[in-house]
Every structure is written in structure tokens, then in C-alpha cells.
Design an enzyme around this catalytic site. Structure first.
Site, PDB file in Angstrom:
ATOM      1  N   HIS A   1       4.285   2.239  -5.560  1.00 20.88           N
ATOM      2  CA  HIS A   1       3.747   1.281  -6.822  1.00 20.88           C
ATOM      3  C   HIS A   1       3.798   1.420  -7.944  1.00 20.88           C
ATOM      4  O   HIS A   1       5.608   1.810  -8.381  1.00 20.88           O
ATOM      5  CB  HIS A   1       2.618   1.455  -6.721  1.00 20.88           C
ATOM      6  CG  HIS A   1       1.797   1.711  -5.182  1.00 20.88           C
ATOM      7  ND1 HIS A   1       1.583   0.717  -4.813  1.00 20.88           N
ATOM      8  CD2 HIS A   1       1.494   2.867  -4.328  1.00 20.88           C
ATOM      9  CE1 HIS A   1       1.489   1.003  -3.078  1.00 20.88           C
ATOM     10  NE2 HIS A   1       1.221   2.686  -2.993  1.00 20.88           N
TER      11      HIS A   1
ATOM     12  N   GLU B   1      -3.381   5.775  -7.477  1.00 25.69           N
ATOM     13  CA  GLU B   1      -2.246   6.191  -7.679  1.00 25.69           C
ATOM     14  C   GLU B   1      -0.588   6.264  -7.933  1.00 25.69           C
ATOM     15  O   GLU B   1       0.127   7.084  -8.043  1.00 25.69           O
ATOM     16  CB  GLU B   1      -2.153   5.436  -6.165  1.00 25.69           C
ATOM     17  CG  GLU B   1      -0.553   6.065  -4.952  1.00 25.69           C
ATOM     18  CD  GLU B   1      -0.294   5.539  -3.657  1.00 25.69           C
ATOM     19  OE1 GLU B   1      -1.999   3.944  -3.402  1.00 25.69           O
ATOM     20  OE2 GLU B   1       0.529   4.995  -3.142  1.00 25.69           O
TER      21      GLU B   1
ATOM     22  N   HIS C   1       3.369   9.048  -2.126  1.00 24.80           N
ATOM     23  CA  HIS C   1       1.852   7.847  -2.132  1.00 24.80           C
ATOM     24  C   HIS C   1       0.893   9.069  -2.457  1.00 24.80           C
ATOM     25  O   HIS C   1       0.825  10.252  -1.895  1.00 24.80           O
ATOM     26  CB  HIS C   1       1.648   7.237  -1.128  1.00 24.80           C
ATOM     27  CG  HIS C   1       3.345   6.313  -1.286  1.00 24.80           C
ATOM     28  ND1 HIS C   1       2.481   5.048  -1.515  1.00 24.80           N
ATOM     29  CD2 HIS C   1       3.893   6.145  -0.410  1.00 24.80           C
ATOM     30  CE1 HIS C   1       4.296   4.279  -1.301  1.00 24.80           C
ATOM     31  NE2 HIS C   1       4.984   4.947  -0.996  1.00 24.80           N
TER      32      HIS C   1
ATOM     33  N   GLU D   1       1.929  11.197   2.161  1.00 20.38           N
ATOM     34  CA  GLU D   1       0.364  11.046   1.297  1.00 20.38           C
ATOM     35  C   GLU D   1      -0.271  11.735   1.338  1.00 20.38           C
ATOM     36  O   GLU D   1      -0.759  13.165   1.829  1.00 20.38           O
ATOM     37  CB  GLU D   1      -0.004   9.445   2.540  1.00 20.38           C
ATOM     38  CG  GLU D   1       0.742   8.405   3.039  1.00 20.38           C
ATOM     39  CD  GLU D   1       0.065   7.815   1.908  1.00 20.38           C
ATOM     40  OE1 GLU D   1      -0.382   8.129   0.942  1.00 20.38           O
ATOM     41  OE2 GLU D   1       0.273   6.829   2.852  1.00 20.38           O
TER      42      GLU D   1
END
Ligand SMILES: [Zn+2]
Length: 217
Positions: free
Chosen positions: A47, A61, A115, A181
Site C-alpha cells: 500500500h 497498514e 502486509h 501478513e
């Protein structure tokens, strides 16, 4: 971190030749790529810019992934001399196709996308592409437990396991690629850990050590 005798020897040699870069402060923004040796690792903080990624518990995030990736880069460069390029080193937007194309044209030997999860779970999980090489499977098997171990040096963390997925950055990259993640931003107990700099540093140590292990550095 630098317990590997070969790495130590290399560091001494570079030091003697005056080529060893001064240690980087975590979060230092430098032009890509940086590093001294032939191993090329591409770090992809998820992102950025107009895309915050998942949000929750006062966290975004995009900020967490950038912080973890910058810390990971510092460790890889300082401890192993890895040459590192990043999809971004600041809070800017990058498309998924930019990330995969940039890594492909640079010729990375490993792509690691970082992430933070969301959706009501807890803990750590990591992904490789649904159908991939045995090299990638082996890298995944080395990286996953190292990240978990880094996290668990600070706190108790649930292991959600090694998974496969049809994510763009895993499918469109031409080198081995893994996506991590790192806990759930919408779970209060996970978010409380992610808000701690010492925990993010531990996640970065896990990524750096895992990458070094996976690449035999
Ligand atoms: Zn994400």
C-alpha cells in the site's frame, strides 16, 4: 545476527578496504538500490499514499508495512551486505503492476511483500503463489518460521501457517516471491503489538534473518 562466519569475514574484508557503509539508522530514506554484494532482494511495503491498506485501532497498514520494510532493509544491508531495492521508501502510491515490473526489470533474486492482515483473525500467516518452484517453496519454509520466531521473541503470536494465493505480486514476479501478513490491524491485541516499535523491530529481525537463512547467507 551476523553470527555466520562467512558474513563476518566478508564484513571484515570490506571494513579493511574501507568499503563497509556506515550503519544505517532504521527508517533512513536513501536512493535505491543500496548494499554491497551480489544478492539482490526486493522489499515491497504494501500500500502507500492514497491507498492506506487496512485500517483499525488508530493504525494504517501502509505506515506499518513501510516501517517494517525499512527496518528489514537496514538489517539486510548492515548484517549481510545484501543489495536491497524497495517498491517505495516513503508514503507514496505504487500500483501492483509497478511493483512486479520494477522487481522483474531490476532482476531481484527474491521478492518479499510485507502486509498487515484484517478481517477478524489473529496472528501471522505467509503466502507463496499457488503453483511455484521448489526454490520458492524452500524459501517460504525458511522465511515463515524465522518471522514467527522474531515476533515470539517479544510476545505470544498465533501461527496461522504457510499458505498459497493467487496474488498479483506473487503471480507476476519472475523470481521467488513471498508475501507476509503480520498480525491483524482490526484485532485490538494484535494492533497493540503493531503499535510498539520494539515489536516492529522484532518483525523486521525475523524477516531479515529469514531472508538470510532462505538464501544461505
Ligand atoms: Zn495489505
Amino acid at each position: 545476527m551476523s553470527g555466520n562466519p562467512i558474513s563476518r569475514r566478508r564484513a571484515l574484508m570490506f571494513g579493511a578496504a574501507g568499503l563497509l557503509a556506515a550503519p544505517l539508522a532504521a527508517g533512513t530514506a536513501l536512493a535505491d538500490p543500496i548494499g554491497t554484494n551480489a544478492v539482490k532482494v526486493y522489499l515491497d511495503p504494501g500500500h502507500g499514499g492514497s491507498d492506506p491498506g487496512a485500517v483499525g485501532n488508530g493504525l494504517q497498514e501502509k505506515n506499518l508495512t513501510l516501517d517494517i520494510a525499512l527496518r528489514t532493509r537496514t538489517l539486510l544491508v548492515n548484517n549481510w551486505g545484501v543489495t536491497v531495492r524497495m517498491s517505495r521508501t516513503s508514503d507514496i502510491y505504487r500500483s501492483l503492476s509497478y511493483r512486479s515490473s520494477d522487481a522483474n526489470s531490476w532482476g531481484a533474486s527474491l521478492f518479499v511483500s510485507i502486509h498487515i492482515n484484517a478481517g477478524g483473525g489473529t496472528g501471522f500467516e505467509s503466502f507463496r503463489y499457488t503453483s511455484t518452484s521448489s526454490r520458492t517453496v524452500n524459501i517460504h519454509r525458511a522465511l515463515h518460521p524465522a518471522v514467527l520466531s522474531g515476533m515470539r521473541s517479544v510476545a505470544s503470536v498465533t501461527d496461522r501457517g504457510l499458505k498459497t494465493a493467487n496474488f498479483h505480486v506473487l503471480r507476476e514476479t519472475s523470481m521467488s516471491a513471498i508475501l507476509t501478513e503480520n498480525l491483524f490491524i482490526d484485532r485490538a491485541s494484535d494492533a497493540a503489538l503493531l503499535a510498539r516499535a520494539d515489536f516492529r523491530a522484532a518483525i523486521a529481525r525475523g524477516h531479515a534473518q529469514g531472508i538470510a537463512n532462505a538464501l544461505g547467507l
